[in-house]
Design an enzyme around this catalytic site. Structure first.
Site, PDB file in Angstrom:
ATOM      1  N   GLU A 111       0.806  -1.220   0.000  1.00  0.00           N
ATOM      2  CA  GLU A 111       0.000   0.000   0.000  1.00  0.00           C
ATOM      3  C   GLU A 111       0.846   1.280   0.000  1.00  0.00           C
ATOM      4  OE1 GLU A 111      -3.205   0.266  -0.403  1.00  0.00           O
ATOM      5  OE2 GLU A 111      -3.607  -1.889  -0.352  1.00  0.00           O
ATOM      6  N   SER A 483     -41.862 -37.605  36.964  1.00  0.00           N
ATOM      7  CA  SER A 483     -41.367 -38.092  38.251  1.00  0.00           C
ATOM      8  C   SER A 483     -40.175 -37.301  38.785  1.00  0.00           C
ATOM      9  CB  SER A 483     -40.971 -39.566  38.134  1.00  0.00           C
ATOM     10  OG  SER A 483     -42.123 -40.351  37.857  1.00  0.00           O
TER      11      SER A 483
END
Length: 786
Positions: A111, A483
């Site tokens: 860049e 249960s």
């Protein structure tokens, strides 16, 4: 040439001595030079005018001098492992000092190699760009990193000379207020890199599944190629194009002296490994979503941009153990179900070379579900199926691997069920590496574990697959507990004088409509048998329904309804009928975890805690919950009651319906209760160790029978055992000590005030309790066995 000719030639003027074309070139060069100078003068004049007119009107630089990036909400585990991320921009702000040099070098190489030498503008590059603009050349280039920062923060993407001039002026202004490291830090955190990733730290996680600090040269070069065109150079979507650019960047790194020749050669030859969507380190989608909702409630939409980090109490290892255990349990159940047929059928080309592309295309609509892979069948027969996975791998399934889909391989199978060439099926690999054909489960499940002493949630799995069904069964599913609710009825009975040794008659019962609120009721035990008078301890271990009903009758429905609220249950969810004894009310798995924790921690009601700490983007602590042991203000149950219930629930895991627990985990300090509702529509196991309570539920979203032989002990208990085997690894055996006010007589525990002869000794046995045999009867019995 003669001497006279040479003398005559040398006396001619220069213009006469050189050919005409040479003179023409000279004039052209002079003209070009003049044009360049004129162009430079025009540019300089324009620049001067722009500087005088535009510079005072440039925007203030507050947004970069006081940089506050849009940071996503991140949800992490207790150890810091990422569990979820929410926000439009996936970004992890990283100070320049923490960005590895190799990543900085890769970016600078491609860049702006002279970034640290120029003052923000590459003037020759700007001239080239301006001339290109005048010449209608599309590419402008020459943007330094500082100019890109100016463009990303303040300008549009329009390609014009005016925008380029503003870009230059802004770059100069930025360089006058920030140093180079600050500018590079802005660039490397702000730039868009595809896949909703902003900044290189986020991109490293998304593309490679690793933190930026661990990046190498080849990976850094690949990431550095993204800013130019994130979509075009996406290494996952466009690997060929991305690799070409990556190789060029590696060359640039060598040219600029950032890497050595050996490093250059190694990086160019390196085969990169990318993160795939399936590479999720911790599956915590349901729990992360709960956290997101809680944070959004407090902070609103700002939660998605402030960079909040939400640390949960969830442990990554526990979470993955729970996830795997529940999914394995649901898949094991699914193997026993009738095969419903392939997910789809596709037409495969006759040309073998074209098959791979067609399979890949078709399976995009049938993504893999973690370990449950999608595959297209190439050939099928009763004894062998050959199929191809999304990865292109060919698998062959034989023997037991075909058992779950036997009906689909039958010669007379229905066309909608038949497995044939082109069928899209599911395959799963076992621990030995063998493949089995199966199907995605319709059944759902839930798992949650909590630290009883603090309420800290250690694991939460709200269903089989968050992508398919976002309904969180841990927090949102109201189901009958069956249960597994009985212990709370027994707990209420202990306060009424019952003891583990109380004899209760396990004999048939019949009730008219008043007992159930709807219709006459003749309850049964699960196995259809009756044991007659048995002690309470044995009755709970064997989950005897008749005993639970008689106990509830004795203590009173209203008393029991009030009692269960101590554990966090909603009174209104449990109607005032005797059916409550069998768990006919409604609970959530989270409620059950909180309730069982009361037994585990000695009688304290501790609310669940999920979020331990919230910090902002700068690490400032916004909230912090200290996990601590409960105090007496949180006591809802006598310590003796919790101890006795723990003793009773230990019998369940030792010799009762959950005896597999102690047998497989090989430790006595685990306690719990199975639960199976009427018609086997819900299967539960609720249990705990003193350090951890865990709940498993399995059932269908639209309640229907799981199967006549499916129970909590058969379905949910194995999930609980698998999880606890991991969670309790290395935890020493530690049983709950007896609190004050207890007495042990004949190996059984009692409250002091309800010791033998003081509490309730029998219930419902008056007419059926057998009398001791006479001496003659004893003699007759003995004679039978001589």
């Amino acid at each position: 040439m003669s001497e006279a000719d040479r003398a005559d030639h040398s006396s001619q003027p220069p213009s006469a001595r050189h050919p005409t074309w040479i003179s023409s070139i000279g004039r052209l060069l002079l003209g070009a030079a003049g044009a360049v100078v004129a162009g430079l003068l025009v540019i300089l004049i324009c620049a001067a005018i722009a500087l005088a007119v535009a510079y005072p009107n440039l925007p203030e630089l507050d947004s970069i001098t006081d940089y506050r990036p849009r940071l996503p909400l991140r949800v992490v585990s207790a150890e810091g492992a990422l569990l979820g991320e929410y926000g439009d921009e996936r970004r992890t702000f990283t100070p320049i000092a923490e960005i590895p040099k190799v990543m900085q070098d890769a970016v600078l190489a491609i860049e702006d190699a002279r970034f640290y030498q120029h003052s923000g503008v590459d003037y020759l590059g700007v001239i080239r760009a301006a001339l290109a603009q005048f010449g209608s050349v599309g590419s402008q280039g020459a943007s330094t990193i500082t100019m890109q920062v100016a463009r990303n923060f303040y300008l549009s993407t329009e390609k014009s000379l005016t925008r380029k001039l503003y870009e230059v002026l802004l770059a100069l202004k930025i360089e006058s207020q920030l140093n180079k490291d600050q500018i590079l830090e802005l660039y490397m955190n702000q730039i868009f890199l595809g896949q909703r990733a902003y900044g290189f730290a986020a991109a490293s996680e998304i593309y490679f599944g690793k933190p930026l600090k661990d990046i190498d040269i080849a990976e850094a070069a690949m990431l550095a190629g993204l800013p130019k065109a994130p979509s075009a150079y996406n290494p996952i979507a466009n690997p060929r194009r991305a690799t070409v650019r990556q190789q060029y960047i590696i060359d640039r790194m060598l040219d600029n002296g950032f890497i050595t020749a050996d490093q250059h050669a190694a990086a160019k030859a390196q085969d990169l490994k990318y993160r795939t969507p399936a590479d999720v380190p911790v599956h915590a989608e349901y729990v992360a979503e709960v956290a997101r909702q809680l944070v959004f409630t407090q902070y609103g939409a700002d939660a998605y941009t402030r960079g909040l980090q939400v640390q949960l109490t969830v442990r990554a290892a526990d979470q993955m153990a729970a996830y795997r255990a529940l999914r394995r349990g649901l898949m094991d159940y699914e193997r026993r179900q009738v095969y419903r047929g392939p997910e789809s059928y596709i037409d495969l080309p006759a040309d073998p070379k074209a098959v791979d592309a067609r399979v890949a295309e078709a399976l995009t609509d049938h993504p893999d579900n973690d370990e449950l892979k999608a595959a297209v069948v190439l050939e099928a027969g009763p004894k062998k199926v050959v199929a191809v996975l999304q990865s292109g791998e060919s698998i062959t399934v034989t023997g037991d691997g075909l058992r779950p889909v036997t009906s689909g391989l039958a010669a007379k199978a229905d066309a909608k069920v038949q497995i044939r060439r082109g069928a899209v099926v599911r395959a799963i690999k076992n621990a030995k590496g063998d493949w089995t054909l199966t199907q995605q489960p319709e059944v759902e499940g839930a798992f949650v574990s909590i630290e009883p002493g603090t309420g800290a949630i250690r694991a939460m799995v709200g269903g089989f697959d968050f992508g398919k069904n976002k309904f969180n069964h841990v927090t949102q599913a109201w189901r009958q507990p069956g249960s597994s609710f009985k212990p709370f009825i027994y707990s209420s009975a202990l306060e009424k004088g019952f003891t583990p040794a109380t004899i209760v008659n396990d004999a048939p019962l019949f009730f008219d409509a008043g007992a159930t609120g709807s219709q006459p009721w003749e309850p049964k035990n699960y196995d259809g048998t009756f044991d007659g008078p048995i002690p309470l301890r044995r009755a709970l271990a064997r989950s005897k329904n008749m005993v639970s009903i008689r106990v509830l009758q004795s203590v009173g429905v209203d008393f029991a309804r009030d009692w269960v609220t101590r554990f966090g249950f909603d009174r209104d969810k449990h109607e005032p009928y005797l059916t409550m004894a069998l768990g006919a009310g409604s609970v959530t798995p989270m409620q059950m975890a909180t309730a069982y924790s009361v037994f585990a921690n000695g009688g304290y009601r501790v609310n669940p805690v999920l979020i331990a700490k919230v910090t902002d983007a700068r690490g400032k602590v916004l909230s912090n919950i200290e996990l601590k042991a409960p105090d007496e203000t949180q006591r809802v149950l006598d310590a003796r009651n919790a101890f006795l219930m723990t003793s009773l629930l230990q019998e369940v895991t030792r010799s009762g319906t959950a005896a597999r627990a102690q047998a497989m985990l090989k430790r006595p300090d685990i306690y719990g209760k199975t639960g199976t509702t009427n018609d086997s529509m819900d299967a539960w196991f609720a249990g705990y160790h003193q350090s951890l309570a865990a709940i498993v539920w399995i059932g269908y979203d639209n309640p229907r029978k799981l199967g006549d032989r499916e129970t909590g002990g058969g379905l949910s208990l194995p999930v609980w055992i698998e999880y606890m085997a991991q969670a309790l690894k290395g935890v020493p055996v530690s049983e709950m000590p007896a609190p004050e006010g207890m007495v042990n007589v004949g190996g059984e525990w009692y409250y002091d005030e309800y010791s033998p002869g003081q509490g309730i000794s029998t219930l419902g046995t008056e007419a059926t309790l057998p009398q001791p045999p006479t001496e003659d009867e004893k003699k007759g019995i003995l004679d039978l066995f001589r």
